[in-house]
Design a protein around this motif. Structure first.
Motif: not given
Length: 229
Positions: A58-75
């Motif tokens: 199981f993993f966290h997408f960017p922007g979730y949990g302890a993963s890196a911040p999400a790159v915007k815009p999300l696609t």
């Protein structure tokens, strides 16, 4: 890498869009990767794998949990790239995606339809047309679609289980029906209202475990070869 409670191994992976947080439970083969939804997490997705044999990542997408911040815009393309990185890292031969994770999985399959042996797509929300209702209003991916043309899914030969739920505005049954119609080897299970992991947790566990634990088919490949597709 560190060993967590109940035999869980937590690690980090440098993904295409930043560092990703991973948790693996179980051991051995088959290896299955699980992708969460837009309001989900590793913790909320783990029940989907409770009846699945082998190792479960199981993993966290960017922007979730302890993963890196999400790159915007999300696609969906970016989400698919992260999902692929995790799947390749753990040599996953099977995959399950929930809601947003199901869309990411569809996007991944568009470019590599033979990547997995068995697939579960739970509560799909969109395919190749933007939704015109208000059910996804406020969600970051509301105007995004996983695919430019659902016809590409005809190249997927792996068995696919699609799970939908009645009276779920964000994940209408008609989207699941269109998804199943686009695949060559898919079956649809529609559960009653109430939450597939709330009122229907046992049935959901039974469906997913029974499907992913099924005897190896002629379409399945050696796990060491999967990353080549």
């Amino acid at each position: 890498m560190r060993l967590g409670t109940a035999g869980r191994v937590t690690s980090r992976l440098g993904g295409p869009n930043g560092e990703l947080e991973l948790t693996t439970t179980g051991s051995g083969v088959p290896s299955t990767v699980f992708a969460h939804g837009s309001t989900g997490s590793i913790a909320s997705t783990r029940p989907f794998g409770s009846g699945v044999e082998g190792s479960r990542t199981f993993f966290h997408f960017p922007g979730y949990g302890a993963s890196a911040p999400a790159v915007k815009p999300l696609t969906y393309a970016a989400l698919a790239a992260d999902l692929r990185a995790v799947a390749d890292h753990v040599h996953a031969t099977r995959a399950l995606g929930v809601s947003m994770g199901a869309g990411a999985l569809c996007s991944l399959l568009a470019s590599t339809p033979l990547r997995f042996e068995r697939l579960v797509l739970a509560l799909p929300a969109a395919l190749d047309r933007p939704r015109t209702d208000d059910a996804l209003e406020g969600l970051e991916l509301a105007s995004e679609v996983p695919l430019s043309d659902r016809a590409v899914l005809a190249a997927v030969i792996a068995p696919v289980l699609v799970i939908a739920q009645e009276q779920d505005p964000e994940h209408p049954v008609w989207v699941a029906e269109e998804l199943v119609a686009s695949l060559k080897n898919a079956r649809l299970e529609v559960l009653p209202p109430g939450g597939i992991l709330v009122r229907h947790r046992s049935r959901t566990r039974e469906l997913i475990g029974g499907f992913l634990n099924a005897e190896t088919t002629s379409t399945e490949r050696d796990p060491t070869e999967v990353g080549q597709y």
